[in-house]
Design a protein around this motif. Structure first.
Motif, PDB file in Angstrom:
ATOM      1  N   ASP A  11      26.365  82.420  -2.108  1.00 20.85           N
ATOM      2  CA  ASP A  11      24.942  82.139  -1.885  1.00 20.85           C
ATOM      3  C   ASP A  11      24.029  83.275  -2.337  1.00 20.85           C
ATOM      4  OD1 ASP A  11      25.607  79.673  -0.752  1.00 20.85           O
ATOM      5  OD2 ASP A  11      25.830  80.559   1.236  1.00 20.85           O
ATOM      6  N   GLY A  12      24.400  83.984  -3.360  1.00 18.33           N
ATOM      7  CA  GLY A  12      23.549  85.029  -3.889  1.00 18.33           C
ATOM      8  C   GLY A  12      23.603  86.347  -3.147  1.00 18.33           C
ATOM      9  N   LEU A  13      24.537  86.492  -2.200  1.00 20.63           N
ATOM     10  CA  LEU A  13      24.694  87.743  -1.448  1.00 20.63           C
ATOM     11  C   LEU A  13      26.045  88.353  -1.819  1.00 20.63           C
ATOM     12  CD1 LEU A  13      23.447  86.486   2.032  1.00 20.63           C
ATOM     13  CD2 LEU A  13      22.133  87.652   0.248  1.00 20.63           C
ATOM     14  N   TYR A  14      26.008  89.538  -2.424  1.00 18.71           N
ATOM     15  CA  TYR A  14      27.223  90.156  -2.946  1.00 18.71           C
ATOM     16  C   TYR A  14      27.488  91.473  -2.244  1.00 18.71           C
ATOM     17  CZ  TYR A  14      26.616  86.662  -6.526  1.00 18.71           C
ATOM     18  OH  TYR A  14      26.463  85.468  -7.168  1.00 18.71           O
ATOM     19  N   GLY A  15      28.761  91.693  -1.910  1.00 18.13           N
ATOM     20  CA  GLY A  15      29.185  92.940  -1.285  1.00 18.13           C
ATOM     21  C   GLY A  15      29.485  93.997  -2.334  1.00 18.13           C
ATOM     22  N   THR A  16      29.924  95.143  -1.876  1.00 16.01           N
ATOM     23  CA  THR A  16      30.184  96.256  -2.787  1.00 16.01           C
ATOM     24  C   THR A  16      31.340  95.976  -3.743  1.00 16.01           C
ATOM     25  OG1 THR A  16      31.548  97.286  -1.088  1.00 16.01           O
ATOM     26  CG2 THR A  16      29.259  98.005  -1.237  1.00 16.01           C
ATOM     27  N   SER A  17      32.298  95.158  -3.334  1.00 18.50           N
ATOM     28  CA  SER A  17      33.453  94.879  -4.195  1.00 18.50           C
ATOM     29  C   SER A  17      33.326  93.560  -4.957  1.00 18.50           C
ATOM     30  CB  SER A  17      34.732  94.863  -3.366  1.00 18.50           C
ATOM     31  OG  SER A  17      34.657  93.848  -2.387  1.00 18.50           O
TER      32      SER A  17
ATOM     33  N   ASP B 167      26.285  87.662 -14.549  1.00 21.95           N
ATOM     34  CA  ASP B 167      25.367  88.195 -15.553  1.00 21.95           C
ATOM     35  C   ASP B 167      23.947  87.726 -15.232  1.00 21.95           C
ATOM     36  OD1 ASP B 167      24.074  89.043 -17.838  1.00 21.95           O
ATOM     37  OD2 ASP B 167      25.033  87.582 -19.157  1.00 21.95           O
ATOM     38  N   PRO B 168      22.951  88.643 -15.220  1.00 24.66           N
ATOM     39  CA  PRO B 168      21.585  88.242 -14.877  1.00 24.66           C
ATOM     40  C   PRO B 168      20.954  87.264 -15.865  1.00 24.66           C
ATOM     41  CG  PRO B 168      21.712  90.623 -15.244  1.00 24.66           C
ATOM     42  CD  PRO B 168      23.076  90.073 -15.418  1.00 24.66           C
ATOM     43  N   TYR B 169      21.539  87.124 -17.059  1.00 24.20           N
ATOM     44  CA  TYR B 169      20.982  86.199 -18.037  1.00 24.20           C
ATOM     45  C   TYR B 169      21.803  84.912 -18.133  1.00 24.20           C
ATOM     46  CZ  TYR B 169      18.219  90.215 -19.116  1.00 24.20           C
ATOM     47  OH  TYR B 169      17.359  91.278 -19.010  1.00 24.20           O
ATOM     48  N   ALA B 170      22.778  84.771 -17.230  1.00 15.85           N
ATOM     49  CA  ALA B 170      23.576  83.545 -17.180  1.00 15.85           C
ATOM     50  C   ALA B 170      22.873  82.534 -16.282  1.00 15.85           C
ATOM     51  CB  ALA B 170      24.975  83.866 -16.664  1.00 15.85           C
ATOM     52  N   THR B 171      23.574  81.494 -15.947  1.00 11.73           N
ATOM     53  CA  THR B 171      23.013  80.420 -15.131  1.00 11.73           C
ATOM     54  C   THR B 171      22.674  80.907 -13.726  1.00 11.73           C
ATOM     55  OG1 THR B 171      24.355  78.849 -16.353  1.00 11.73           O
ATOM     56  CG2 THR B 171      23.454  78.095 -14.278  1.00 11.73           C
ATOM     57  N   TRP B 172      21.513  80.503 -13.260  1.00 18.82           N
ATOM     58  CA  TRP B 172      21.074  80.792 -11.891  1.00 18.82           C
ATOM     59  C   TRP B 172      21.048  79.460 -11.159  1.00 18.82           C
ATOM     60  CZ3 TRP B 172      18.909  85.504  -9.893  1.00 18.82           C
ATOM     61  CH2 TRP B 172      18.959  86.573 -10.779  1.00 18.82           C
ATOM     62  N   ASP B 173      21.931  79.298 -10.164  1.00 22.60           N
ATOM     63  CA  ASP B 173      21.940  78.058  -9.386  1.00 22.60           C
ATOM     64  C   ASP B 173      22.186  78.376  -7.919  1.00 22.60           C
ATOM     65  OD1 ASP B 173      24.710  78.482  -9.147  1.00 22.60           O
ATOM     66  OD2 ASP B 173      25.148  77.213 -10.853  1.00 22.60           O
ATOM     67  N   SER B 174      22.324  77.335  -7.109  1.00 25.73           N
ATOM     68  CA  SER B 174      22.449  77.520  -5.656  1.00 25.73           C
ATOM     69  C   SER B 174      23.769  78.171  -5.253  1.00 25.73           C
ATOM     70  CB  SER B 174      22.294  76.174  -4.949  1.00 25.73           C
ATOM     71  OG  SER B 174      23.288  75.278  -5.398  1.00 25.73           O
ATOM     72  N   SER B 175      24.763  78.173  -6.146  1.00 28.74           N
ATOM     73  CA  SER B 175      26.038  78.790  -5.779  1.00 28.74           C
ATOM     74  C   SER B 175      26.028  80.309  -5.974  1.00 28.74           C
ATOM     75  CB  SER B 175      27.172  78.182  -6.612  1.00 28.74           C
ATOM     76  OG  SER B 175      27.026  78.548  -7.968  1.00 28.74           O
ATOM     77  N   ASN B 176      25.103  80.828  -6.811  1.00 27.91           N
ATOM     78  CA  ASN B 176      25.132  82.258  -7.078  1.00 27.91           C
ATOM     79  C   ASN B 176      23.791  82.967  -6.859  1.00 27.91           C
ATOM     80  OD1 ASN B 176      23.578  81.605  -9.305  1.00 27.91           O
ATOM     81  ND2 ASN B 176      25.228  81.860 -10.767  1.00 27.91           N
ATOM     82  N   SER B 177      22.820  82.270  -6.281  1.00 29.74           N
ATOM     83  CA  SER B 177      21.519  82.898  -6.037  1.00 29.74           C
ATOM     84  C   SER B 177      20.753  82.118  -4.969  1.00 29.74           C
ATOM     85  CB  SER B 177      20.705  82.956  -7.325  1.00 29.74           C
ATOM     86  OG  SER B 177      20.462  81.658  -7.820  1.00 29.74           O
ATOM     87  N   LYS B 178      19.703  82.732  -4.473  1.00 26.95           N
ATOM     88  CA  LYS B 178      18.840  82.103  -3.477  1.00 26.95           C
ATOM     89  C   LYS B 178      17.534  81.701  -4.144  1.00 26.95           C
ATOM     90  CE  LYS B 178      20.462  84.137   0.768  1.00 26.95           C
ATOM     91  NZ  LYS B 178      20.835  82.860   1.301  1.00 26.95           N
ATOM     92  N   ALA B 179      17.018  80.532  -3.766  1.00 34.54           N
ATOM     93  CA  ALA B 179      15.755  80.047  -4.330  1.00 34.54           C
ATOM     94  C   ALA B 179      14.583  80.616  -3.558  1.00 34.54           C
ATOM     95  CB  ALA B 179      15.712  78.529  -4.280  1.00 34.54           C
TER      96      ALA B 179
END
Length: 177
Positions: free
Chosen positions: A81-87, A92-104
């Motif tokens: 959900d767009g929340l990543y830990g240290t590990s 890639d910031p220029y790849a697809t942005w959707d609900s599985s890897n980011s928050k709207a």
């Protein structure tokens, strides 16, 4: 007695030729002016579109910072959900942005093609026990208590999805583990 009149001269049509040349030159100037005006309109439209994309990304970035202020524990930073830990590996910031890897972005922005999105990555703990975080001379003063550092990546689009801006901000706050 007859009066003497000069015989009429044959006109050569020089005025007509000069007039046509001036008309052609003025037409060329007018057409090039129209072309320049159209180009300037396109450039100003692109600048406006990019500014809209930047403001959309900035809004998402500020919402990400507000989200960090509501976090009680870092256990939510598990790579979903767009929340990543240290590990975790952030996409890639220029790849697809959707609900599985980011928050709207939850607000309403008029004129943008797609709602802006953001991702938050936990960097780690910094402060008295772990040393200062030095990002471009920030963090030269040590915190009273350890703080958790994050970076927020946000993406915004303008009036079309062809115009997009990706920005990143570093943010830190004291959070219990």
């Amino acid at each position: 007695m007859e009066s003497l009149r000069p015989l009429p001269c044959k006109q050569q049509g020089a005025v007509l030729v000069v007039g046509l040349i001036i008309l052609v030159v003025m037409s060329i100037i007018g057409i090039s002016t129209i072309g320049t005006t159209v180009m300037q309109e396109k450039m100003s439209g692109n600048v406006r579109d990019r500014q809209m994309a930047f403001h959309a990304a900035e809004s998402a970035l500020r919402e990400g910072e507000a989200f960090i202020e509501t976090v009680v524990s870092t256990s939510a930073f598990d790579g979903t959900d767009g929340l990543y830990g240290t590990s975790d590996t952030e996409p890639d910031p220029y790849a697809t942005w959707d609900s599985s890897n980011s928050k709207a972005y939850q607000g309403n922005l008029d004129g943008v093609a797609t709602a802006p999105r953001y991702r938050i990555r936990m960097i780690g703990e910094f402060g008295e026990s772990s040393g200062a975080l030095n990002i471009g001379r920030y963090g030269e003063l040590r915190a009273e208590a350890p703080a958790t550092g994050f970076y927020i990546t946000a993406r915004g689009t303008g009036a079309s999805d062809n115009s997009q801006v990706v920005i990143r901000s570093y943010y830190g706050r004291k959070i219990s583990q």
